[in-house]
Write an enzyme that holds these catalytic residues in place. Structure first.
Site, short mmCIF file in Angstrom:
data_model
loop_
_atom_site.label_atom_id
_atom_site.label_comp_id
_atom_site.label_asym_id
_atom_site.label_seq_id
_atom_site.Cartn_x
_atom_site.Cartn_y
_atom_site.Cartn_z
N ARG A 128 26.93 -2.97 -14.19
CA ARG A 128 27.73 -2.16 -13.10
C ARG A 128 28.83 -1.71 -13.80
O ARG A 128 29.76 -2.56 -14.08
CB ARG A 128 27.97 -3.02 -12.20
CG ARG A 128 28.17 -2.19 -10.81
CD ARG A 128 28.79 -3.02 -9.56
NE ARG A 128 29.98 -3.64 -9.73
CZ ARG A 128 30.55 -4.84 -9.47
NH1 ARG A 128 29.56 -5.67 -8.91
NH2 ARG A 128 31.62 -5.34 -9.40
N GLU A 145 36.21 -1.23 -15.19
CA GLU A 145 35.81 -2.21 -15.70
C GLU A 145 34.14 -2.05 -15.82
O GLU A 145 33.52 -1.26 -15.00
CB GLU A 145 36.00 -3.80 -15.58
CG GLU A 145 35.49 -4.08 -14.09
CD GLU A 145 35.98 -5.30 -13.66
OE1 GLU A 145 36.59 -6.14 -14.66
OE2 GLU A 145 35.47 -5.69 -12.68
N ASN A 147 30.89 -4.52 -15.98
CA ASN A 147 30.21 -5.63 -15.71
C ASN A 147 29.12 -5.92 -16.59
O ASN A 147 27.96 -5.06 -16.33
CB ASN A 147 30.17 -5.99 -14.29
CG ASN A 147 31.50 -5.87 -13.53
OD1 ASN A 147 32.45 -6.55 -13.60
ND2 ASN A 147 31.82 -4.58 -12.89
N SER A 152 27.23 -8.01 -8.91
CA SER A 152 26.96 -8.55 -7.74
C SER A 152 27.00 -7.43 -6.62
O SER A 152 27.37 -6.19 -6.93
CB SER A 152 27.56 -9.48 -7.11
OG SER A 152 29.00 -9.14 -7.00
N LYS A 309 37.18 -7.87 -21.65
CA LYS A 309 38.10 -6.61 -21.46
C LYS A 309 38.63 -6.12 -22.82
O LYS A 309 38.98 -5.16 -23.10
CB LYS A 309 39.38 -7.32 -20.79
CG LYS A 309 39.03 -7.74 -19.33
CD LYS A 309 38.39 -6.63 -18.38
CE LYS A 309 38.19 -7.19 -16.98
NZ LYS A 309 37.25 -8.10 -17.11
N LYS A 367 45.21 -7.74 -17.79
CA LYS A 367 44.06 -8.15 -17.44
C LYS A 367 43.46 -9.31 -18.42
O LYS A 367 43.59 -9.14 -19.59
CB LYS A 367 42.91 -7.16 -17.66
CG LYS A 367 42.99 -5.99 -16.29
CD LYS A 367 41.73 -5.15 -16.44
CE LYS A 367 41.77 -4.30 -15.22
NZ LYS A 367 40.29 -3.63 -15.19
N GLU A 371 35.84 -12.37 -15.53
CA GLU A 371 34.93 -11.70 -14.37
C GLU A 371 35.11 -12.45 -12.93
O GLU A 371 35.76 -13.71 -12.99
CB GLU A 371 33.57 -11.65 -14.63
CG GLU A 371 33.25 -11.02 -16.18
CD GLU A 371 33.80 -9.93 -16.18
OE1 GLU A 371 33.82 -8.98 -15.30
OE2 GLU A 371 34.09 -9.10 -17.17
N GLY A 372 34.71 -11.82 -11.95
CA GLY A 372 34.74 -12.55 -10.71
C GLY A 372 35.84 -12.26 -9.74
O GLY A 372 35.78 -12.65 -8.52
N ARG A 455 32.91 -0.47 -2.90
CA ARG A 455 33.77 -1.63 -2.19
C ARG A 455 35.55 -1.26 -1.88
O ARG A 455 35.75 -0.53 -2.87
CB ARG A 455 34.03 -2.84 -3.39
CG ARG A 455 34.45 -3.86 -3.34
CD ARG A 455 34.45 -5.03 -4.52
NE ARG A 455 34.43 -4.19 -5.76
CZ ARG A 455 34.26 -4.75 -7.19
NH1 ARG A 455 33.85 -5.95 -7.23
NH2 ARG A 455 34.59 -4.01 -7.89
#
Length: 481
Positions: A128, A145, A147, A152, A309, A367, A371-372, A455
């Site tokens: 993603r 970013e 992923n 998700s 990153k 950064k 992740e998350g 989002r």
């Protein structure tokens, strides 16, 4: 500078009686169609509550949405090539490995498996790429970013457009539905798992989902299983934690991963992307065992390393994209979505980046290799962190990114247990485009864009992770600017 503003798809505010009524309908729709999560405060497996969502679809420029969709296949291929370039990964990560134990442990597995001989050359990527619109650049998308693990909300996001269409019709605005793009992220992502299973080619083999000890985002995960079971009833799916994988799996003499006397064809990680998910050596040993096996991994360890990153920052350096995509229009199109990305290594460019951030911390985001959600630093926290680690090797584990200033839009965020009616607030939206790629170093078997998610968060919130409780699920309403 003041932020630009988009106009909501319908005039706001809504009259209170209308707002309360339509929110009640929307909440019931959400619960009855799986737009839900488990309650972290009062956890029980017997109930879900609504996932936070935005009542009305949020405006997004059609040209920029289409650009993101069209670039996804290029970005899939770029990350695939990066993951298979051992020298580039080693050079890019070398400084971070000295100070970031988590990334170093992943890297150690990668090195060990390569030395032993890779048992499975195919990798499955369910990727993603995330974007914010950068207002000073005329509302052009800029990549936040990329992923490569546990990407998700493809499942729940596939349900969001139908909910938003229902809400618009209830408000007498059904004519606006034509501006909402179709979203088939769930079926697209599941098609990647099914295709990898078929490429594995062992009748009676099974798929394995790697999950957390406690799964709050259960709807998003389970919908993948339900979709695969409906499409391909012959594919049996197991859900196991890394600790359970350590206890219950083994490698046979063919390096096949065995679970309950069955061969595992595909391993799909919905956990394993942050240090807390490896509380002991058992979890790391389980990850190594999976990586040593013939199972097709989603992601393979080198895909996960490619999503760090430091790699994102390295690809923004002059000449890096051309190394993978060639010198031409495609590299230019990808470079156009990058914002300023700076290394904090101990060299001249790293020192300049530190000075820039200390001089004007509000311009940047700091950064780490995580992740998350919930890991980045902003504003005064950047100054504090850089002053603390300015002369420490620790800073090499971070990158500095120019902060993106997206346009604002007014809207209502509906949260479990939140006020009714919710206040009308300023929001900003982040677009994620899903992609599927399957291939080896020498051959790509599939590469496609399969859907999207939006989002949305409060304009004054730094982080936007839905699972972390910071953002809300949304759908794009495409604008012709």
């Amino acid at each position: 500078m003041s932020q630009a503003r988009f106009t909501s798809c319908i005039p706001l505010p809504l009259e209170e009686k209308t707002l309360v009524g339509v929110i009640e309908k929307a909440k019931d729709w959400a619960l009855m169609h799986g737009v839900g999560m488990r309650d972290k405060k009062n956890f029980t497996k017997d109930a879900i509550q609504i996932a936070p969502f935005v009542l009305l679809p949020s405006p997004f420029p059609r040209t920029e949405f289409n650009k993101a969709v069209e670039l996804q296949q290029v970005l899939n291929e770029l990350m695939h090539k990066v993951a298979h370039n051992d020298d580039f990964l080693e050079h890019t990560l070398q400084n971070a490995l000295q100070v970031d134990e988590f990334t170093a442990n992943l890297y150690e597995i990668w090195v060990k498996v390569r030395k032993e001989g890779i048992a499975q050359t195919l990798s499955l990527g369910l990727f993603r790429s995330d974007y914010l619109m950068q207002q000073p650049d005329g509302n052009k998308i800029k990549q936040v970013e990329f992923n490569t693990i546990a990407s998700s909300f493809g499942a729940i996001s596939s349900n969001l457009p139908a909910m938003n269409r229902y809400i618009l019709r209830q408000l007498g605005c059904g004519d606006l539905i034509k501006n909402m793009p179709e979203n088939k992220a769930l079926s697209g992502l599941c098609s990647g798992i099914i295709e990898a299973y078929d490429l594995f080619g062992v009748p009676g083999s099974v798929a394995l989902f790697v999950v957390e000890e406690v799964s709050y985002n259960i709807c998003d995960q389970r919908f993948h299983e339900f979709e695969i079971s409906e499409t391909r009833p012959d594919i049996i799916i197991y859900r196991k934690t890394l600790n359970e994988i350590f206890e219950e799996t083994s490698l046979n003499d063919k390096k096949q991963l065995m679970l309950d006397d069955k061969v595992v064809a595909v391993v799909y990680y919905r956990s394993g992307y942050e240090p807390a998910q490896y509380p002991s050596q058992r979890e790391w040993d389980a990850r190594l065992r999976v990586e040593q096996s013939t199972a097709i991994k989603c992601p393979s360890i080198h895909y996960q390393l490619a999503g760090t990153k430091k790699v994102q920052q390295a690809l923004a350096a002059p000449g890096a994209l051309e190394q993978f995509l060639g010198a031409g229009a495609i590299s230019g199109r990808v470079r156009d979505i990058f914002t300023g990305l700076y290394s904090l290594d101990f060299d001249d460019s790293g020192e300049r980046a530190v000075e820039m951030a200390l001089a004007d911390a509000e311009r940047f985001v700091l950064k780490p290799q995580r992740e998350g959600g919930g890991n980045n630093l902003y504003g005064a926290d950047i100054r504090e962190a850089l002053l603390r680690m300015r002369h420490s090797r620790e800073r090499a584990a971070y990158i500095l990114m120019e902060r993106i200033l997206p346009p604002l839009v007014s809207g209502y965020v509906v949260r479990p247990g939140g006020p009714v009616p919710p206040p009308l607030t300023d929001l900003v939206s982040e677009l994620g485009i899903f992609g599927v790629i399957i291939g080896s170093k020498d051959k790509i078997y599939s590469n496609r864009q399969v859907g999207h998610m939006l989002r949305t968060k409060l304009a004054d919130a730094n982080e936007g992770g839905v699972a972390a409780g910071l953002g809300a699920l949304d759908s794009p309403y495409l604008l012709d600017l």
